[in-house]
Design a protein around this motif. Structure first.
Motif, PDB file in Angstrom:
ATOM      1  N   MET A 207      65.059  44.644 -41.072  1.00  0.00           N
ATOM      2  CA  MET A 207      63.802  45.205 -40.575  1.00  0.00           C
ATOM      3  C   MET A 207      62.791  44.109 -40.284  1.00  0.00           C
ATOM      4  O   MET A 207      62.050  44.182 -39.316  1.00  0.00           O
ATOM      5  CB  MET A 207      63.244  46.197 -41.584  1.00  0.00           C
ATOM      6  N   LYS A 208      62.807  43.091 -41.138  1.00  0.00           N
ATOM      7  CA  LYS A 208      61.891  41.967 -40.902  1.00  0.00           C
ATOM      8  C   LYS A 208      62.228  41.268 -39.593  1.00  0.00           C
ATOM      9  O   LYS A 208      61.373  40.667 -38.954  1.00  0.00           O
ATOM     10  CB  LYS A 208      61.983  40.974 -42.064  1.00  0.00           C
ATOM     11  N   GLN A 209      63.530  41.342 -39.221  1.00  0.00           N
ATOM     12  CA  GLN A 209      63.953  40.715 -37.963  1.00  0.00           C
ATOM     13  C   GLN A 209      63.681  41.617 -36.765  1.00  0.00           C
ATOM     14  O   GLN A 209      64.111  41.343 -35.652  1.00  0.00           O
ATOM     15  CB  GLN A 209      65.438  40.373 -38.038  1.00  0.00           C
ATOM     16  N   GLY A 210      63.005  42.714 -37.003  1.00  0.00           N
ATOM     17  CA  GLY A 210      62.588  43.561 -35.886  1.00  0.00           C
ATOM     18  C   GLY A 210      63.497  44.730 -35.581  1.00  0.00           C
ATOM     19  O   GLY A 210      63.279  45.455 -34.620  1.00  0.00           O
ATOM     20  N   HIS A 211      64.528  44.960 -36.385  1.00  0.00           N
ATOM     21  CA  HIS A 211      65.398  46.097 -36.132  1.00  0.00           C
ATOM     22  C   HIS A 211      64.764  47.369 -36.692  1.00  0.00           C
ATOM     23  O   HIS A 211      64.203  47.372 -37.784  1.00  0.00           O
ATOM     24  CB  HIS A 211      66.765  45.888 -36.779  1.00  0.00           C
ATOM     25  N   THR A 212      64.858  48.432 -35.915  1.00  0.00           N
ATOM     26  CA  THR A 212      64.305  49.704 -36.366  1.00  0.00           C
ATOM     27  C   THR A 212      65.426  50.508 -37.005  1.00  0.00           C
ATOM     28  O   THR A 212      66.123  51.268 -36.347  1.00  0.00           O
ATOM     29  CB  THR A 212      63.722  50.490 -35.185  1.00  0.00           C
ATOM     30  N   ILE A 213      65.595  50.323 -38.283  1.00  0.00           N
ATOM     31  CA  ILE A 213      66.707  50.932 -39.013  1.00  0.00           C
ATOM     32  C   ILE A 213      66.738  52.449 -38.830  1.00  0.00           C
ATOM     33  O   ILE A 213      65.766  53.139 -39.064  1.00  0.00           O
ATOM     34  CB  ILE A 213      66.589  50.629 -40.521  1.00  0.00           C
ATOM     35  N   GLY A 214      67.890  52.899 -38.392  1.00  0.00           N
ATOM     36  CA  GLY A 214      68.057  54.335 -38.281  1.00  0.00           C
ATOM     37  C   GLY A 214      67.470  54.924 -37.018  1.00  0.00           C
ATOM     38  O   GLY A 214      67.680  56.089 -36.730  1.00  0.00           O
ATOM     39  N   PHE A 215      66.738  54.135 -36.287  1.00  0.00           N
ATOM     40  CA  PHE A 215      66.214  54.653 -35.042  1.00  0.00           C
ATOM     41  C   PHE A 215      66.978  54.077 -33.869  1.00  0.00           C
ATOM     42  O   PHE A 215      67.534  52.979 -33.971  1.00  0.00           O
ATOM     43  CB  PHE A 215      64.724  54.347 -34.902  1.00  0.00           C
ATOM     44  N   VAL A 216      66.994  54.821 -32.805  1.00  0.00           N
ATOM     45  CA  VAL A 216      67.761  54.403 -31.637  1.00  0.00           C
ATOM     46  C   VAL A 216      67.096  53.192 -30.996  1.00  0.00           C
ATOM     47  O   VAL A 216      65.911  53.215 -30.694  1.00  0.00           O
ATOM     48  CB  VAL A 216      67.837  55.548 -30.615  1.00  0.00           C
TER      49      VAL A 216
ATOM     50  N   LEU B 161      75.139  47.049 -37.178  1.00  0.00           N
ATOM     51  CA  LEU B 161      74.266  48.204 -36.931  1.00  0.00           C
ATOM     52  C   LEU B 161      74.808  49.068 -35.801  1.00  0.00           C
ATOM     53  O   LEU B 161      74.905  50.290 -35.927  1.00  0.00           O
ATOM     54  CB  LEU B 161      72.847  47.729 -36.566  1.00  0.00           C
ATOM     55  N   ASP B 162      75.142  48.424 -34.695  1.00  0.00           N
ATOM     56  CA  ASP B 162      75.640  49.172 -33.534  1.00  0.00           C
ATOM     57  C   ASP B 162      76.914  49.928 -33.872  1.00  0.00           C
ATOM     58  O   ASP B 162      77.073  51.096 -33.515  1.00  0.00           O
ATOM     59  CB  ASP B 162      75.912  48.208 -32.370  1.00  0.00           C
ATOM     60  N   ILE B 163      77.834  49.265 -34.541  1.00  0.00           N
ATOM     61  CA  ILE B 163      79.105  49.884 -34.886  1.00  0.00           C
ATOM     62  C   ILE B 163      78.876  51.121 -35.744  1.00  0.00           C
ATOM     63  O   ILE B 163      79.365  52.210 -35.444  1.00  0.00           O
ATOM     64  CB  ILE B 163      80.007  48.896 -35.661  1.00  0.00           C
ATOM     65  N   TYR B 164      78.097  50.927 -36.784  1.00  0.00           N
ATOM     66  CA  TYR B 164      77.927  52.046 -37.707  1.00  0.00           C
ATOM     67  C   TYR B 164      77.164  53.203 -37.074  1.00  0.00           C
ATOM     68  O   TYR B 164      77.512  54.358 -37.250  1.00  0.00           O
ATOM     69  CB  TYR B 164      77.219  51.602 -38.989  1.00  0.00           C
ATOM     70  N   PHE B 165      76.159  52.846 -36.323  1.00  0.00           N
ATOM     71  CA  PHE B 165      75.374  53.882 -35.663  1.00  0.00           C
ATOM     72  C   PHE B 165      76.231  54.695 -34.694  1.00  0.00           C
ATOM     73  O   PHE B 165      76.180  55.935 -34.691  1.00  0.00           O
ATOM     74  CB  PHE B 165      74.200  53.247 -34.921  1.00  0.00           C
ATOM     75  N   SER B 166      77.012  54.019 -33.900  1.00  0.00           N
ATOM     76  CA  SER B 166      77.866  54.717 -32.932  1.00  0.00           C
ATOM     77  C   SER B 166      78.858  55.630 -33.625  1.00  0.00           C
ATOM     78  O   SER B 166      79.054  56.784 -33.232  1.00  0.00           O
ATOM     79  CB  SER B 166      78.630  53.704 -32.082  1.00  0.00           C
ATOM     80  N   LEU B 167      79.470  55.093 -34.656  1.00  0.00           N
ATOM     81  CA  LEU B 167      80.456  55.857 -35.413  1.00  0.00           C
ATOM     82  C   LEU B 167      79.809  57.102 -36.017  1.00  0.00           C
ATOM     83  O   LEU B 167      80.349  58.211 -35.932  1.00  0.00           O
ATOM     84  CB  LEU B 167      81.003  54.964 -36.538  1.00  0.00           C
ATOM     85  N   ALA B 168      78.648  56.914 -36.621  1.00  0.00           N
ATOM     86  CA  ALA B 168      77.951  58.031 -37.259  1.00  0.00           C
ATOM     87  C   ALA B 168      77.555  59.071 -36.221  1.00  0.00           C
ATOM     88  O   ALA B 168      77.689  60.277 -36.446  1.00  0.00           O
ATOM     89  CB  ALA B 168      76.725  57.532 -38.004  1.00  0.00           C
ATOM     90  N   MET B 169      77.105  58.614 -35.067  1.00  0.00           N
ATOM     91  CA  MET B 169      76.668  59.571 -34.064  1.00  0.00           C
ATOM     92  C   MET B 169      77.845  60.336 -33.476  1.00  0.00           C
ATOM     93  O   MET B 169      77.744  61.528 -33.226  1.00  0.00           O
ATOM     94  CB  MET B 169      75.891  58.888 -32.966  1.00  0.00           C
ATOM     95  N   HIS B 170      78.932  59.635 -33.275  1.00  0.00           N
ATOM     96  CA  HIS B 170      80.135  60.305 -32.789  1.00  0.00           C
ATOM     97  C   HIS B 170      80.526  61.422 -33.759  1.00  0.00           C
ATOM     98  O   HIS B 170      80.802  62.552 -33.354  1.00  0.00           O
ATOM     99  CB  HIS B 170      81.257  59.277 -32.667  1.00  0.00           C
ATOM    100  N   THR B 171      80.531  61.101 -35.028  1.00  0.00           N
ATOM    101  CA  THR B 171      80.923  62.070 -36.042  1.00  0.00           C
ATOM    102  C   THR B 171      79.965  63.259 -36.086  1.00  0.00           C
ATOM    103  O   THR B 171      80.382  64.412 -36.101  1.00  0.00           O
ATOM    104  CB  THR B 171      80.941  61.389 -37.427  1.00  0.00           C
ATOM    105  N   ARG B 172      78.692  62.943 -36.094  1.00  0.00           N
ATOM    106  CA  ARG B 172      77.697  64.005 -36.160  1.00  0.00           C
ATOM    107  C   ARG B 172      77.679  64.845 -34.897  1.00  0.00           C
ATOM    108  O   ARG B 172      77.565  66.065 -34.948  1.00  0.00           O
ATOM    109  CB  ARG B 172      76.319  63.409 -36.409  1.00  0.00           C
ATOM    110  N   GLY B 173      77.783  64.204 -33.746  1.00  0.00           N
ATOM    111  CA  GLY B 173      77.783  64.930 -32.488  1.00  0.00           C
ATOM    112  C   GLY B 173      78.944  65.911 -32.414  1.00  0.00           C
ATOM    113  O   GLY B 173      78.781  67.071 -32.046  1.00  0.00           O
ATOM    114  N   LEU B 174      80.094  65.444 -32.827  1.00  0.00           N
ATOM    115  CA  LEU B 174      81.273  66.295 -32.815  1.00  0.00           C
ATOM    116  C   LEU B 174      81.128  67.432 -33.821  1.00  0.00           C
ATOM    117  O   LEU B 174      81.467  68.580 -33.517  1.00  0.00           O
ATOM    118  CB  LEU B 174      82.509  65.461 -33.149  1.00  0.00           C
ATOM    119  N   ALA B 175      80.629  67.112 -34.994  1.00  0.00           N
ATOM    120  CA  ALA B 175      80.435  68.140 -36.016  1.00  0.00           C
ATOM    121  C   ALA B 175      79.482  69.220 -35.507  1.00  0.00           C
ATOM    122  O   ALA B 175      79.707  70.411 -35.696  1.00  0.00           O
ATOM    123  CB  ALA B 175      79.893  67.518 -37.290  1.00  0.00           C
ATOM    124  N   MET B 176      78.437  68.788 -34.833  1.00  0.00           N
ATOM    125  CA  MET B 176      77.475  69.739 -34.300  1.00  0.00           C
ATOM    126  C   MET B 176      78.133  70.667 -33.283  1.00  0.00           C
ATOM    127  O   MET B 176      77.964  71.878 -33.326  1.00  0.00           O
ATOM    128  CB  MET B 176      76.324  68.992 -33.646  1.00  0.00           C
TER     129      MET B 176
END
Lengths: 252, 252
Positions: A207-216, B161-176
């Motif tokens: 987060m300190k490096q500017g990443h918005t954790i959990g946000f797109v 971050l990208d990997i985990y986010f994509s994976l999580a969204m794929h899973t959630r999107g499909l579940a929805m």
DNA sequence: ACCTGAACACCGTTCAAGT
DNA sequence: ACCTGAACACCGTTCAAGT
């Protein structure tokens, strides 16, 4: 003998409610109602579109709407149908020559249309289950066109289905998330503070490096496109290689 | 002097409403309310969970709930928090040794938990915006653990971050999507007929081959996993290669 | 055939009490 | 401190009328 006195009960006293005059027959129709519903939803939001508010916007009695749409659900269905059709038309076809580039552009346009129109987003993403299972002819024809092109390029039908479905879901999932974020932001909800930062060193550092954790983040969408398109390219190579091998084996 | 006559207005006449007795102080608390809310939602659905129905289930006056939760929104927030925490705990950590295999297992478990529990699905998917932006400590710690492991394996933080986010969204999107399909099926809605099959030869052919157009097929989930994990493997190779090159250049 | 208000069931929430 | 019913505003919908 004043002919104005015919109206029901609006007597001499100052009528605090202006008592809208009765509409003449045929002065509204289903299309007008849909127009009004879209304009009202665009002004505020789909959530705040209620039958009374829509009636007021149309200057009609609430119950009049029920002559054209048997329930709010049917009205929303009709709105979804219209939105889905216009949305589909705005999305470019795929060219066989550069399927990967145009598939990317296709997905980007989907994303842009969603982002530009919150009402479309709410109608399509929150209400329809899947991309292809629509009863809308235009939507189906677009879907058909994409699939046909991909198969023409050399994909096996099942692969084409998987590719397109994944891409569409990635786009819709992200659009949904971003829509929610926007809504939260409008409502004045800010990112919740992390309860105990000491136990989250990695996240805190990021987060300190500017990443918005959990946000797109802006490039998250493109990241997903990369994954799907690159996988598709590899799949196509394999399929084509297999076809060549099969042909050569037959020659011998 | 009958002491029973104290009650307000339940007179001699056959009381058709059994007039639940007043609960004594401290006979309910926030946790009881949450328990009841979950059990009631599980019986029917989250949508049909209303304040009156919850009160009836608890055998409390409707307004009593408001002493513990200032609004329905706060109640749902509390439910989401609890659901999210239990859900997170059920999901396995990632092992650095076989990150790809365990990341797959991680996603599969996410998916299974969603499918098993519709209420969890509705709470988490329909209500929370993102995976990581939770104020829940447990959720954040799990997220932290996964990211830390991926970075330890050799991924750059942004890639992790990208990997985990994509994976999580794929899973959630499909579940929805699957959740919606189940709801539609329950409501007795069937796949809409295609309006004009003549114009959709490819789709018609695919359907004849057993594909459920627009509906989630069993292997769609795995397909997405393949795309993301394979891409991640390639990314890792590149990153490690770059690190080696950099080290060797420094030697010279 | 089309438009309408009165009326109903139901929901979330507030408030002024009761104990 | 905790529990309660009466009451309110608002919603979706039905119905029996009006024109």
């Amino acid at each position: 003998m004043p002919t104005e006195g015919i109206s029901v009960a609006s007597d001499s006293v100052a009528t605090d409610t202006p008592k809208r005059p009765r509409r003449r027959r045929g002065s509204i129709n289903a299309d007008d109602i849909l127009d009004a519903a879209f304009s009202l939803a665009a002004e505020t939001s789909l959530d705040s579109l209620t039958m009374p508010s829509l009636a007021a916007h149309l200057k009609v009695g609430v119950t009049s709407i029920y002559w054209y749409f048997r329930s709010k659900e049917y009205l929303l269905d009709a709105m979804t149908d219209r939105a889905l059709e216009r949305y589909s038309i705005g999305i470019p076809f795929i060219s066989a020559a550069s399927w990967d580039r145009s598939l990317r552009e296709h997905a980007r346009t989907m994303r842009r249309l969603f982002r530009e129109d919150p009402v479309l987003c709410d109608l399509v993403i929150m209400r329809t289950t899947t991309y292809g299972a629509s009863s809308n002819q235009v939507v189906m024809e677009r879907f058909e066109a994409v699939l046909t092109t991909l198969i023409e390029v050399g994909f096996r039908p099942k692969d084409a289905l998987d590719i397109y479905f994944s891409l569409a879901m990635h786009t819709r999932g992200l659009a949904m998330l971003e829509r929610r974020q926007d809504m939260d932001r409008e409502a004045g909800i800010q990112t919740p503070e992390m309860v105990d930062r000491d136990k989250l060193p990695t996240l805190t550092k990021l987060m300190k490096q500017g990443h918005t954790i959990g946000f797109v983040e802006e490039d998250t969408f493109e990241y997903g496109l990369d994954c799907f398109i690159e996988h598709a390219q590899k799949t196509l190579q394999k399929t084509q290689q297999a076809a060549i091998t099969r042909r050569e084996r037959r020659k011998k």
